[in-house]
Scaffold this active site. Structure first.
Site, PDB file in Angstrom:
ATOM      1  N   GLY A  53     -49.525 -33.013 -11.945  1.00  0.00           N
ATOM      2  CA  GLY A  53     -49.197 -32.207 -13.315  1.00  0.00           C
ATOM      3  C   GLY A  53     -48.775 -31.005 -13.278  1.00  0.00           C
ATOM      4  N   ASP A  76     -59.183 -30.373 -19.450  1.00  0.00           N
ATOM      5  CA  ASP A  76     -59.600 -31.156 -20.956  1.00  0.00           C
ATOM      6  C   ASP A  76     -60.896 -31.136 -20.965  1.00  0.00           C
ATOM      7  OD1 ASP A  76     -59.526 -33.001 -22.836  1.00  0.00           O
ATOM      8  OD2 ASP A  76     -58.933 -34.650 -21.649  1.00  0.00           O
ATOM      9  N   LYS A 125     -57.916 -27.728 -23.858  1.00  0.00           N
ATOM     10  CA  LYS A 125     -58.134 -28.376 -25.007  1.00  0.00           C
ATOM     11  C   LYS A 125     -59.692 -27.925 -25.223  1.00  0.00           C
ATOM     12  CE  LYS A 125     -55.175 -32.313 -24.397  1.00  0.00           C
ATOM     13  NZ  LYS A 125     -54.788 -33.689 -24.194  1.00  0.00           N
ATOM     14  N   ARG A 174     -42.196 -36.316 -16.636  1.00  0.00           N
ATOM     15  CA  ARG A 174     -42.521 -34.842 -16.250  1.00  0.00           C
ATOM     16  C   ARG A 174     -41.404 -33.885 -16.267  1.00  0.00           C
ATOM     17  NH1 ARG A 174     -47.365 -35.795 -13.349  1.00  0.00           N
ATOM     18  NH2 ARG A 174     -47.776 -37.672 -12.399  1.00  0.00           N
TER      19      ARG A 174
END
Ligand code: 5GP
Ligand code: MG
Length: 182
Positions: free
Chosen positions: A50, A108, A136, A171
């Protein structure tokens, strides 16, 4: 800006953060890293898959000697995380004695980074901090996690684009999209 709403597989997403905002945030992260690590020959550890777009933008803005390495961790299936981390590409051995900056897409719950920091300690890194595209904050479960650099904070929603995927798709989107719940 690209199309506001898109469909990937069975889900609808809409633009949450336009490319220009992302690139401004990324430039801020790179500027801070560049200042803090001058003369320290930092080691950028890129967390695949990612973070690859974010990382490639950051490292090219840090225009002095540094090293780049990769690891691949898996902690997500579909849109759910279960806290289990698997090392698909091992943490490189040449982090030993180095000042490591982990480049990650999203922190996260924080379990992925907690795992990686533990592994870097085992591998003998001199220091390790986290540079994350996004955080987050309401989800964070690991107190004291050294997220030294953060591009932006995100809403609760699952996101794709700028390197991030939904089941392998999305992506290459230039903007960041958030899922639209039906
Ligand atoms: P944590 O261990 O911090 O709960 O999970 C972090 C990992 O989950 C990140 O490396 C990221 O790849 C993935 N992740 C967390 N939130 C999202 C999201 O909204 N979209 C995508 N595509 N991946 C996410
Ligand atoms: Mg990840």
């Amino acid at each position: 800006m690209a199309q506001r709403r898109i469909i990937i597989k069975d889900k609808t997403f809409e633009v949450a953060i336009p490319e220009a905002t992302i690139l401004e945030a990324v430039a801020n992260v790179a500027r801070s890293i560049k200042k803090d690590y001058a003369e320290r020959n930092p080691y950028f550890l890129i967390v695949l898959n990612g973070a690859f777009v974010f990382a490639s933008d950051v490292i090219r803005l840090v225009d002095y000697p540094c090293s780049v390495g990769f690891t691949k961790l898996k902690s997500y299936v579909g849109t759910n995380t279960d806290g289990n981390v698997t090392e698909l590409l091992a943490v490189p051995e040449d982090v030993k004695g180095r000042n490591v900056i982990i480049l990650e897409d999203i922190v996260d719950r924080g379990y992925t980074m907690q795992y990686l920091l533990h592994r870097l300690k085992e591998a003998g890194a001199a220091s390790s901090v986290i540079g994350a595209l996004s955080l987050k904050p309401d989800h964070l479960m690991v107190p004291g996690l050294p997220v030294r650099y953060t591009g932006m904070t995100l809403p609760e929603a699952f996101i794709v684009g700028y390197g991030l995927d939904y089941d392998g798709q999305g992506r290459t989107l230039r903007d960041i999209y958030a899922i639209v719940e039906d």
